[in-house]
Design a protein around this motif. Structure first.
Motif, PDB file in Angstrom:
ATOM      1  N   GLY A  13      -4.130   1.631  -0.012  1.00 34.27           N
ATOM      2  CA  GLY A  13      -2.913   0.985  -0.527  1.00 34.27           C
ATOM      3  C   GLY A  13      -3.149  -0.176  -1.473  1.00 34.27           C
ATOM      4  N   ALA A  14      -4.406  -0.463  -1.781  1.00 29.51           N
ATOM      5  CA  ALA A  14      -4.682  -1.673  -2.562  1.00 29.51           C
ATOM      6  C   ALA A  14      -4.403  -1.518  -4.049  1.00 29.51           C
ATOM      7  CB  ALA A  14      -6.145  -2.094  -2.366  1.00 29.51           C
ATOM      8  N   ARG A  15      -4.509  -0.281  -4.557  1.00 29.28           N
ATOM      9  CA  ARG A  15      -4.459  -0.098  -6.016  1.00 29.28           C
ATOM     10  C   ARG A  15      -3.590   1.105  -6.379  1.00 29.28           C
ATOM     11  NH1 ARG A  15      -9.211   1.948  -7.463  1.00 29.28           N
ATOM     12  NH2 ARG A  15      -8.964   1.341  -9.622  1.00 29.28           N
ATOM     13  N   ARG A  16      -3.265   1.190  -7.650  1.00 25.52           N
ATOM     14  CA  ARG A  16      -2.679   2.373  -8.258  1.00 25.52           C
ATOM     15  C   ARG A  16      -1.438   2.883  -7.482  1.00 25.52           C
ATOM     16  NH1 ARG A  16      -6.210   5.388 -11.675  1.00 25.52           N
ATOM     17  NH2 ARG A  16      -6.021   7.262 -10.420  1.00 25.52           N
ATOM     18  N   ILE A  17      -1.370   4.179  -7.164  1.00 22.15           N
ATOM     19  CA  ILE A  17      -0.173   4.718  -6.513  1.00 22.15           C
ATOM     20  C   ILE A  17       0.034   4.071  -5.136  1.00 22.15           C
ATOM     21  CG2 ILE A  17       0.850   6.810  -5.508  1.00 22.15           C
ATOM     22  CD1 ILE A  17      -0.450   8.400  -7.829  1.00 22.15           C
ATOM     23  N   GLY A  18      -1.050   3.846  -4.409  1.00 15.58           N
ATOM     24  CA  GLY A  18      -0.953   3.233  -3.083  1.00 15.58           C
ATOM     25  C   GLY A  18      -0.317   1.858  -3.137  1.00 15.58           C
ATOM     26  N   ALA A  19      -0.725   1.056  -4.126  1.00 16.93           N
ATOM     27  CA  ALA A  19      -0.162  -0.291  -4.253  1.00 16.93           C
ATOM     28  C   ALA A  19       1.324  -0.221  -4.603  1.00 16.93           C
ATOM     29  CB  ALA A  19      -0.932  -1.071  -5.321  1.00 16.93           C
ATOM     30  N   ALA A  20       1.680   0.724  -5.464  1.00 14.13           N
ATOM     31  CA  ALA A  20       3.099   0.875  -5.822  1.00 14.13           C
ATOM     32  C   ALA A  20       3.921   1.281  -4.598  1.00 14.13           C
ATOM     33  CB  ALA A  20       3.246   1.918  -6.937  1.00 14.13           C
ATOM     34  N   LEU A  21       3.317   2.111  -3.736  1.00 14.48           N
ATOM     35  CA  LEU A  21       4.007   2.503  -2.495  1.00 14.48           C
ATOM     36  C   LEU A  21       4.216   1.289  -1.591  1.00 14.48           C
ATOM     37  CD1 LEU A  21       2.108   5.835  -1.803  1.00 14.48           C
ATOM     38  CD2 LEU A  21       4.587   5.624  -2.085  1.00 14.48           C
ATOM     39  N   CYS A  22       3.170   0.462  -1.470  1.00 20.69           N
ATOM     40  CA  CYS A  22       3.287  -0.738  -0.622  1.00 20.69           C
ATOM     41  C   CYS A  22       4.380  -1.662  -1.169  1.00 20.69           C
ATOM     42  CB  CYS A  22       1.954  -1.483  -0.580  1.00 20.69           C
ATOM     43  SG  CYS A  22       0.677  -0.601   0.329  1.00 20.69           S
ATOM     44  N   GLU A  23       4.388  -1.851  -2.481  1.00 18.13           N
ATOM     45  CA  GLU A  23       5.396  -2.736  -3.100  1.00 18.13           C
ATOM     46  C   GLU A  23       6.806  -2.210  -2.842  1.00 18.13           C
ATOM     47  OE1 GLU A  23       4.829  -5.197  -5.848  1.00 18.13           O
ATOM     48  OE2 GLU A  23       2.779  -4.795  -6.493  1.00 18.13           O
ATOM     49  N   ALA A  24       6.974  -0.890  -3.010  1.00 18.78           N
ATOM     50  CA  ALA A  24       8.312  -0.301  -2.854  1.00 18.78           C
ATOM     51  C   ALA A  24       8.770  -0.360  -1.404  1.00 18.78           C
ATOM     52  CB  ALA A  24       8.294   1.142  -3.358  1.00 18.78           C
ATOM     53  N   LEU A  25       7.854  -0.079  -0.479  1.00 17.79           N
ATOM     54  CA  LEU A  25       8.216  -0.140   0.943  1.00 17.79           C
ATOM     55  C   LEU A  25       8.611  -1.567   1.316  1.00 17.79           C
ATOM     56  CD1 LEU A  25       5.444   2.230   2.289  1.00 17.79           C
ATOM     57  CD2 LEU A  25       7.906   2.577   2.634  1.00 17.79           C
ATOM     58  N   ALA A  26       7.841  -2.547   0.824  1.00 22.68           N
ATOM     59  CA  ALA A  26       8.164  -3.951   1.118  1.00 22.68           C
ATOM     60  C   ALA A  26       9.522  -4.313   0.515  1.00 22.68           C
ATOM     61  CB  ALA A  26       7.063  -4.856   0.571  1.00 22.68           C
ATOM     62  N   ALA A  27       9.794  -3.820  -0.678  1.00 20.23           N
ATOM     63  CA  ALA A  27      11.076  -4.119  -1.330  1.00 20.23           C
ATOM     64  C   ALA A  27      12.251  -3.538  -0.541  1.00 20.23           C
ATOM     65  CB  ALA A  27      11.078  -3.569  -2.757  1.00 20.23           C
ATOM     66  N   GLU A  28      11.970  -2.459   0.227  1.00 22.49           N
ATOM     67  CA  GLU A  28      13.017  -1.856   1.072  1.00 22.49           C
ATOM     68  C   GLU A  28      13.133  -2.550   2.425  1.00 22.49           C
ATOM     69  OE1 GLU A  28      15.188   0.594   0.320  1.00 22.49           O
ATOM     70  OE2 GLU A  28      14.380   0.581  -1.720  1.00 22.49           O
ATOM     71  N   GLY A  29      12.329  -3.603   2.639  1.00 22.45           N
ATOM     72  CA  GLY A  29      12.419  -4.338   3.899  1.00 22.45           C
ATOM     73  C   GLY A  29      11.413  -3.902   4.948  1.00 22.45           C
ATOM     74  N   CYS A  30      10.429  -3.080   4.545  1.00 22.72           N
ATOM     75  CA  CYS A  30       9.386  -2.663   5.493  1.00 22.72           C
ATOM     76  C   CYS A  30       8.330  -3.740   5.637  1.00 22.72           C
ATOM     77  CB  CYS A  30       8.678  -1.405   4.981  1.00 22.72           C
ATOM     78  SG  CYS A  30       9.503   0.120   5.355  1.00 22.72           S
ATOM     79  N   ARG A  31       7.718  -3.789   6.811  1.00 20.98           N
ATOM     80  CA  ARG A  31       6.499  -4.554   7.022  1.00 20.98           C
ATOM     81  C   ARG A  31       5.360  -3.608   6.653  1.00 20.98           C
ATOM     82  NH1 ARG A  31       5.956  -5.068  12.455  1.00 20.98           N
ATOM     83  NH2 ARG A  31       5.471  -7.269  12.647  1.00 20.98           N
ATOM     84  N   VAL A  32       4.344  -4.100   5.948  1.00 21.11           N
ATOM     85  CA  VAL A  32       3.365  -3.180   5.374  1.00 21.11           C
ATOM     86  C   VAL A  32       1.936  -3.528   5.802  1.00 21.11           C
ATOM     87  CG1 VAL A  32       2.457  -2.204   3.220  1.00 21.11           C
ATOM     88  CG2 VAL A  32       4.857  -2.860   3.363  1.00 21.11           C
ATOM     89  N   VAL A  33       1.207  -2.515   6.286  1.00 20.28           N
ATOM     90  CA  VAL A  33      -0.225  -2.668   6.538  1.00 20.28           C
ATOM     91  C   VAL A  33      -0.960  -1.913   5.440  1.00 20.28           C
ATOM     92  CG1 VAL A  33      -2.123  -2.395   8.178  1.00 20.28           C
ATOM     93  CG2 VAL A  33       0.215  -2.732   9.031  1.00 20.28           C
ATOM     94  N   ILE A  34      -1.718  -2.660   4.649  1.00 27.13           N
ATOM     95  CA  ILE A  34      -2.429  -2.091   3.501  1.00 27.13           C
ATOM     96  C   ILE A  34      -3.850  -1.744   3.929  1.00 27.13           C
ATOM     97  CG2 ILE A  34      -3.207  -2.541   1.129  1.00 27.13           C
ATOM     98  CD1 ILE A  34      -1.078  -4.953   1.217  1.00 27.13           C
ATOM     99  N   HIS A  35      -4.150  -0.443   3.985  1.00 30.78           N
ATOM    100  CA  HIS A  35      -5.527  -0.054   4.274  1.00 30.78           C
ATOM    101  C   HIS A  35      -6.312  -0.031   2.964  1.00 30.78           C
ATOM    102  CE1 HIS A  35      -8.473   3.205   3.755  1.00 30.78           C
ATOM    103  NE2 HIS A  35      -9.026   2.640   4.810  1.00 30.78           N
ATOM    104  N   TYR A  36      -7.589  -0.460   3.027  1.00 32.10           N
ATOM    105  CA  TYR A  36      -8.451  -0.383   1.848  1.00 32.10           C
ATOM    106  C   TYR A  36      -9.864  -0.027   2.283  1.00 32.10           C
ATOM    107  CZ  TYR A  36     -10.357  -4.884   3.279  1.00 32.10           C
ATOM    108  OH  TYR A  36     -10.968  -5.880   3.997  1.00 32.10           O
ATOM    109  N   ASN A  37     -10.647   0.423   1.334  1.00 33.52           N
ATOM    110  CA  ASN A  37     -12.062   0.662   1.596  1.00 33.52           C
ATOM    111  C   ASN A  37     -12.895  -0.339   0.810  1.00 33.52           C
ATOM    112  OD1 ASN A  37     -14.502   1.818   2.393  1.00 33.52           O
ATOM    113  ND2 ASN A  37     -14.467   3.272   0.692  1.00 33.52           N
ATOM    114  N   ARG A  38     -12.958  -0.150  -0.518  1.00 34.07           N
ATOM    115  CA  ARG A  38     -13.779  -1.060  -1.327  1.00 34.07           C
ATOM    116  C   ARG A  38     -12.972  -2.179  -1.964  1.00 34.07           C
ATOM    117  NH1 ARG A  38     -17.144   3.333  -4.648  1.00 34.07           N
ATOM    118  NH2 ARG A  38     -18.469   4.112  -2.973  1.00 34.07           N
ATOM    119  N   SER A  39     -11.646  -1.976  -2.082  1.00 30.04           N
ATOM    120  CA  SER A  39     -10.836  -2.912  -2.873  1.00 30.04           C
ATOM    121  C   SER A  39     -10.286  -4.062  -2.027  1.00 30.04           C
ATOM    122  CB  SER A  39      -9.693  -2.148  -3.556  1.00 30.04           C
ATOM    123  OG  SER A  39     -10.197  -1.143  -4.383  1.00 30.04           O
TER     124      SER A  39
END
Ligand SMILES: NC(=O)c1ccc[n+]([C@@H]2O[C@H](COP(=O)([O-])OP(=O)(O)OC[C@H]3O[C@@H](n4cnc5c(N)ncnc54)[C@H](OP(=O)(O)O)[C@@H]3O)[C@@H](O)[C@H]2O)c1
Length: 249
Positions: A13-39
């Motif tokens: 969720g740190a970059r690219r499509i994943g990051a956009a998903l996290c941003e959109a979910l947060a904008a909808e009022g979700c609490r978000v856990v961002i998983h990452y590997n290298r980023s």
């Protein structure tokens, strides 16, 4: 499902499509856990940005590859279960899982090696399977969306391990939809050529033939994911966000 107040784990969720998903979910009022590997840096920066905007956000690290097959350096356990446990530990609960993390290598049939197949399948198929399992063992009601690829509808031969993994994940999406009903919906979104390997914005690389003649946008993919999560009566569905590419076979 009403997204407001729900907690979502987004892999990769740190970059690219994943990051956009996290941003959109947060904008909808979700609490978000961002998983990452290298980023790590991007994940922390994104979490900080979401928090500044009033959302609750956490990060969880995990490599979905169990080893370096070339060097024979393996570890037995997959990190999927630990990632779900840690996500629940930091956020207190989970309602949504978005399996977005993936690797994409172009390898034709005659060049494919055992190591390459294992490496791609671990991240693109085994990880989503084990993440869904770990999620469903702990969550009674919720929603899962798996990021697929419009290649599942064709026989493009330039990325064999990747295509096979995504085709299997499409099958697994339907199978899991049946298995995890009635509590959990499981759907897929199959993007077309949204972003090339290293670009985030517009790209000059050809997207190939697209009936609608426009490269699908990241926001179009995000919209489909949110729609499926919000839809209580849809499960086992795969939505192509590919400007019609899958129709060409
Ligand atoms: N981009 C497109 O045009 C397109 C087209 C069709 C389908 N899709 C699908 O849509 C999803 C998102 O696409 P994308 O291009 O944004 O993805 P991406 O940038 O290629 O990968 C997303 C994330 O996956 C994580 N990842 C890679 N290897 C990992 C590993 N060993 N363990 C754990 N995580 C790992 C990475 O996290 P870190 O950065 O933290 O290492 C990476 O940022 C993917 O499932 C992809 O297959 C994308």
């Amino acid at each position: 499902m009403q997204l407001k107040g729900k907690t979502a784990l987004v892999t990769g969720g740190a970059r690219r499509i994943g990051a956009a998903l996290c941003e959109a979910l947060a904008a909808e009022g979700c609490r978000v856990v961002i998983h990452y590997n290298r980023s790590a840096h991007s994940a922390e920066a994104l979490a900080a940005r979401l928090r500044r905007n009033g959302a609750q956000a956490w990060t969880v690290a995990g490599d979905f590859r169990t080893g370096n097959y070339r060097s024979g350096n393996h570890r037995m356990s997959h990190s999927a279960d630990r990632v779900v446990r840690q996500a629940m530990a930091v956020a207190g609960k989970l309602d949504i899982l978005v399996n977005n993390a993936a690797v994409f290598d172009k390898q034709r049939l005659l060049q494919v090696t055992t190591a390459a197949i294992r490496a791609e399948w671990e991240v693109n198929l085994l990880a989503p399977l084990l993440l869904m399992q770990a999620f469903a063992r702990r969550v009674k009601r919720g929603g899962i969306v798996n990021l697929l690829d419009c290649r599942i509808a064709s026989h493009q031969s330039d990325a064999v391990p990747y295509s096979l993994a995504k085709k299997s994940l499409a099958d697994l999406t339907r199978l899991a939809a049946l298995e995890l009903a009635p509590g959990i919906t499981v759907n897929g979104v199959a993007p077309g050529p949204v972003l090339t390997a290293d670009t985030v914005g517009a790209t000059r690389e050809s997207a190939g033939p697209l009936p609608l003649k426009i490269r699908p946008s990241v926001q179009a993919v995000v919209k489909a994911v949110l729609f499926l999560l919000e839809s209580d009566a849809i499960t086992g569905q795969i939505v192509f966000v590919d400007s019609g590419r899958h129709l060409l076979g």
